[in-house]
Design an enzyme around this catalytic site. Structure first.
Site, PDB file in Angstrom:
ATOM      1  N   SER A   2       0.904  -1.317   0.188  1.00  0.00           N
ATOM      2  CA  SER A   2       0.043  -0.088  -0.023  1.00  0.00           C
ATOM      3  C   SER A   2       0.914   1.379   0.057  1.00  0.00           C
ATOM      4  O   SER A   2       1.755   1.236   0.658  1.00  0.00           O
ATOM      5  CB  SER A   2      -0.805  -0.104   1.078  1.00  0.00           C
ATOM      6  N   THR A  49      -9.736  -1.649   4.069  1.00  0.00           N
ATOM      7  CA  THR A  49      -9.382  -2.083   2.760  1.00  0.00           C
ATOM      8  C   THR A  49     -10.120  -3.663   2.574  1.00  0.00           C
ATOM      9  O   THR A  49     -10.205  -4.236   3.459  1.00  0.00           O
ATOM     10  CB  THR A  49      -8.178  -1.775   2.122  1.00  0.00           C
ATOM     11  N   LYS A  53     -14.286  -4.255   3.992  1.00  0.00           N
ATOM     12  CA  LYS A  53     -15.164  -3.018   3.827  1.00  0.00           C
ATOM     13  C   LYS A  53     -16.661  -3.410   4.008  1.00  0.00           C
ATOM     14  O   LYS A  53     -16.995  -2.571   4.687  1.00  0.00           O
ATOM     15  CB  LYS A  53     -14.826  -2.632   2.530  1.00  0.00           C
ATOM     16  N   ASN A  84     -15.025   2.507   4.011  1.00  0.00           N
ATOM     17  CA  ASN A  84     -13.401   2.499   3.705  1.00  0.00           C
ATOM     18  C   ASN A  84     -12.741   3.472   4.595  1.00  0.00           C
ATOM     19  O   ASN A  84     -11.426   3.487   4.711  1.00  0.00           O
ATOM     20  CB  ASN A  84     -12.886   2.805   2.233  1.00  0.00           C
ATOM     21  N   ASP A 104     -14.736   6.487  -1.748  1.00  0.00           N
ATOM     22  CA  ASP A 104     -14.507   5.830  -2.961  1.00  0.00           C
ATOM     23  C   ASP A 104     -15.468   6.531  -4.084  1.00  0.00           C
ATOM     24  O   ASP A 104     -14.562   6.968  -5.202  1.00  0.00           O
ATOM     25  CB  ASP A 104     -14.799   4.399  -3.172  1.00  0.00           C
ATOM     26  N   GLY A 128     -15.860  -4.513 -15.035  1.00  0.00           N
ATOM     27  CA  GLY A 128     -15.547  -5.097 -13.540  1.00  0.00           C
ATOM     28  C   GLY A 128     -17.066  -4.881 -12.597  1.00  0.00           C
ATOM     29  O   GLY A 128     -17.903  -3.737 -13.190  1.00  0.00           O
ATOM     30  N   GLY A 131     -16.195  -4.385  -5.853  1.00  0.00           N
ATOM     31  CA  GLY A 131     -16.304  -3.047  -4.743  1.00  0.00           C
ATOM     32  C   GLY A 131     -16.034  -1.755  -5.853  1.00  0.00           C
ATOM     33  O   GLY A 131     -16.729  -0.938  -5.421  1.00  0.00           O
ATOM     34  N   ALA A 132     -14.859  -1.768  -6.174  1.00  0.00           N
ATOM     35  CA  ALA A 132     -14.611  -0.459  -6.961  1.00  0.00           C
ATOM     36  C   ALA A 132     -15.531  -0.128  -7.955  1.00  0.00           C
ATOM     37  O   ALA A 132     -16.005   0.986  -8.305  1.00  0.00           O
ATOM     38  CB  ALA A 132     -13.215  -0.603  -7.495  1.00  0.00           C
ATOM     39  N   ARG A 157     -22.855 -11.055 -11.408  1.00  0.00           N
ATOM     40  CA  ARG A 157     -22.222 -10.258 -10.684  1.00  0.00           C
ATOM     41  C   ARG A 157     -22.789  -8.715 -11.066  1.00  0.00           C
ATOM     42  O   ARG A 157     -23.186  -7.872 -10.351  1.00  0.00           O
ATOM     43  CB  ARG A 157     -21.040 -10.168 -10.547  1.00  0.00           C
ATOM     44  N   GLY A 252      -5.170   5.638 -12.244  1.00  0.00           N
ATOM     45  CA  GLY A 252      -5.789   5.203 -11.109  1.00  0.00           C
ATOM     46  C   GLY A 252      -5.283   5.922  -9.930  1.00  0.00           C
ATOM     47  O   GLY A 252      -5.953   6.034  -8.615  1.00  0.00           O
TER      48      GLY A 252
HETATM   49  P1  NAP Z   1     -12.939  -7.071  -6.453  1.00  0.00           P
HETATM   50  O1  NAP Z   1     -13.908  -6.554  -5.681  1.00  0.00           O
HETATM   51  O2  NAP Z   1     -12.342  -8.312  -6.299  1.00  0.00           O
HETATM   52  O3  NAP Z   1     -13.572  -6.993  -8.065  1.00  0.00           O
HETATM   53  C1  NAP Z   1     -12.406  -7.328  -9.140  1.00  0.00           C
HETATM   54  C2  NAP Z   1     -13.377  -7.165 -10.486  1.00  0.00           C
HETATM   55  O4  NAP Z   1     -12.494  -7.625 -11.602  1.00  0.00           O
HETATM   56  C3  NAP Z   1     -14.331  -8.371 -10.586  1.00  0.00           C
HETATM   57  O5  NAP Z   1     -15.536  -7.735 -11.480  1.00  0.00           O
HETATM   58  C4  NAP Z   1     -13.836  -9.519 -11.393  1.00  0.00           C
HETATM   59  O6  NAP Z   1     -14.798 -10.275 -12.226  1.00  0.00           O
HETATM   60  C5  NAP Z   1     -12.941  -8.579 -12.191  1.00  0.00           C
HETATM   61  N1  NAP Z   1     -11.701  -9.237 -12.743  1.00  0.00           N
HETATM   62  C6  NAP Z   1     -10.619  -9.704 -11.896  1.00  0.00           C
HETATM   63  N2  NAP Z   1      -9.880 -10.758 -12.707  1.00  0.00           N
HETATM   64  C7  NAP Z   1     -10.327 -10.447 -13.834  1.00  0.00           C
HETATM   65  C8  NAP Z   1      -9.657 -10.981 -15.493  1.00  0.00           C
HETATM   66  N3  NAP Z   1      -8.589 -11.505 -15.224  1.00  0.00           N
HETATM   67  N4  NAP Z   1     -10.276 -10.615 -16.340  1.00  0.00           N
HETATM   68  C9  NAP Z   1     -11.405  -9.906 -16.415  1.00  0.00           C
HETATM   69  N5  NAP Z   1     -12.126  -9.554 -15.175  1.00  0.00           N
HETATM   70  C10 NAP Z   1     -11.360  -9.934 -13.904  1.00  0.00           C
HETATM   71  O7  NAP Z   1     -11.914  -6.027  -6.698  1.00  0.00           O
HETATM   72  P2  NAP Z   1     -12.126  -4.203  -6.516  1.00  0.00           P
HETATM   73  O8  NAP Z   1     -11.801  -3.942  -4.964  1.00  0.00           O
HETATM   74  O9  NAP Z   1     -13.348  -3.869  -7.198  1.00  0.00           O
HETATM   75  O10 NAP Z   1     -10.834  -3.505  -7.069  1.00  0.00           O
HETATM   76  C11 NAP Z   1     -10.708  -3.735  -8.598  1.00  0.00           C
HETATM   77  C12 NAP Z   1      -9.403  -2.962  -9.014  1.00  0.00           C
HETATM   78  O11 NAP Z   1      -9.598  -1.559  -8.844  1.00  0.00           O
HETATM   79  C13 NAP Z   1      -8.105  -3.467  -8.338  1.00  0.00           C
HETATM   80  O12 NAP Z   1      -7.113  -3.478  -9.397  1.00  0.00           O
HETATM   81  C14 NAP Z   1      -7.641  -2.217  -7.323  1.00  0.00           C
HETATM   82  O13 NAP Z   1      -6.422  -2.198  -7.097  1.00  0.00           O
HETATM   83  C15 NAP Z   1      -8.262  -1.056  -8.241  1.00  0.00           C
HETATM   84  N6  NAP Z   1      -8.658   0.087  -7.466  1.00  0.00           N
HETATM   85  C16 NAP Z   1      -8.445   1.104  -7.460  1.00  0.00           C
HETATM   86  C17 NAP Z   1      -8.647   2.160  -6.537  1.00  0.00           C
HETATM   87  C18 NAP Z   1      -8.077   3.593  -6.651  1.00  0.00           C
HETATM   88  O14 NAP Z   1      -7.956   4.161  -5.945  1.00  0.00           O
HETATM   89  N7  NAP Z   1      -7.490   3.653  -7.789  1.00  0.00           N
HETATM   90  C19 NAP Z   1      -9.919   1.784  -5.416  1.00  0.00           C
HETATM   91  C20 NAP Z   1     -10.319   0.785  -5.395  1.00  0.00           C
HETATM   92  C21 NAP Z   1      -9.997  -0.264  -6.459  1.00  0.00           C
HETATM   93  P3  NAP Z   1     -15.525 -11.483 -11.797  1.00  0.00           P
HETATM   94  O15 NAP Z   1     -16.731 -10.891 -10.907  1.00  0.00           O
HETATM   95  O16 NAP Z   1     -15.805 -12.501 -12.782  1.00  0.00           O
HETATM   96  O17 NAP Z   1     -14.563 -12.331 -10.576  1.00  0.00           O
END
Ligand code: NAP
Length: 291
Positions: A2, A49, A53, A84, A104, A128, A131-132, A157, A252
């Site tokens: 982090s 995180t 959450k 968060n 967020d 996607g 959560g994000a 989903r 991001g």
């Molecule tokens: P999460 O709840 O685990 O959701 C992950 C999402 O990505 C799901 O929709 C999943 O699809 C999809 N996914 C994962 N691997 C994949 C692949 N190989 N091909 C296609 N789809 C795939 O995670 P999250 O918390 O939403 O975070 C998602 C991303 O956003 C992470 O990289 C995180 O670091 C980033 N993020 C950035 C910020 C920022 O401030 N910039 C804030 C929050 C999150 P399925 O439903 O099919 O598994």
């Protein structure tokens, strides 16, 4: 990995506050005791995180001891079903007041507008449904996006996210949002008619830096703005594909910094030094890349 400690500690220093932000790993199943323990340890607040959450929201819905604790969940966290940011305060009679927030959604919107994109009246594609993506979709809807397409590997989903948005009363009109499976065809077709593409999956994140949700050999429509939530690496393959086609690309880190700035303002009541926080993140990412 982090970068939040570097970002928040740089901000405290710039504000002349003798505060420290420390990373504390919490094993699954221990979030309740960790949250309650913050008061005994003298913390003024915390970030929560993945994967805690949603569980943190449940903890903050009921005081452990109604005589000595009050709890409050802000509407932003209530709507997203996730906390968060936690703020701890003490009333005059020494009651501890825990409040749960979610920065967020506002963080994403702030970063999008920092990048010069106003979502009102636009068509957006969000890849996607985790959560994000939830925070992104809620933000776009609140900001008046005309249509939103959610593409996810697991379409069930994405449909659940549409249904949550509808039951939260956030849907402008029923045809404003659709959920589709993520395929090369659905992606290129929907982005062809959109102004915004958001990657809310970890695809392209270090160490899989050669991966992208956008197919190789297909030009990105130049009218689209690409917002990749992945910030490590700072420039992802998806951003490079967008720029190579003349499209605008946002990183991001903007969202990470904006959500962190909002959290800092909730804890301290001070205005966040956003440029200092961004520089600290960039420095931390460069240091990580070298090690
Ligand atoms: P999460 O709840 O685990 O959701 C992950 C999402 O990505 C799901 O929709 C999943 O699809 C999809 N996914 C994962 N691997 C994949 C692949 N190989 N091909 C296609 N789809 C795939 O995670 P999250 O918390 O939403 O975070 C998602 C991303 O956003 C992470 O990289 C995180 O670091 C980033 N993020 C950035 C910020 C920022 O401030 N910039 C804030 C929050 C999150 P399925 O439903 O099919 O598994």
């Amino acid at each position: 990995h982090s970068v939040s400690p570097a970002m928040q500690n740089a901000a405290f220093e710039a504000l002349g506050l003798n505060w420290r932000y420390v990373p504390l790993p919490v094993p699954p199943g221990h979030i309740e005791v960790a949250v309650r323990g913050l008061a005994a340890l003298g913390f003024r607040g915390a970030n929560v995180t993945v994967p805690h959450k949603q569980a943190a929201l449940r903890v903050l819905e009921t005081p452990a001891s109604p005589l000595t604790e009050e709890v409050f969940v802000a509407p932003d966290a209530q709507a997203l079903g996730a906390v968060n940011t936690i703020v701890l305060a003490r009333s005059e009679d020494d009651t501890i007041i825990f409040s749960g927030h979610n920065t967020d959604e506002a963080g994403f919107l702030g970063a999008l507008r920092d990048g010069g994109f106003e979502p009102e009246g636009t068509s957006a594609v969000v890849v996607g449904a985790g959560g994000a993506a939830r925070a992104v979709v809620f933000a776009l809807m609140a900001a008046g996006a005309e249509t939103i397409t959610i593409l996810n590997r697991t379409v069930k989903r994405a449909r659940a996210l549409v249904s949550d948005l509808s039951s939260a009363g956030r849907m402008a009109h029923p045809r404003a949002i659709q959920a589709l499976p993520l395929t090369r065809e659905t992606l290129t077709e929907t982005v062809g008619g959109a102004q915004l593409l958001v990657n809310a999956t970890p695809v392209g994140m270090w160490p899989q830096v050669d991966a992208s949700v956008w197919p190789d050999g297909v030009a990105m429509p130049a009218q689209v703005t690409v917002f990749d939530l992945v910030y490590n690496p700072l420039e992802t393959k998806l951003q490079r594909q967008a720029r190579a086609s003349g499209a605008n690309a946002l990183d991001g880190l903007g969202m990470l910094v904006r959500q962190g700035a909002l959290a800092l303002e909730l804890w301290t009541g001070e205005e966040a030094p956003v440029p200092v926080m961004r520089r600290a993140c960039e420095q931390a990412l460069r240091t990580q890349a070298r090690s």
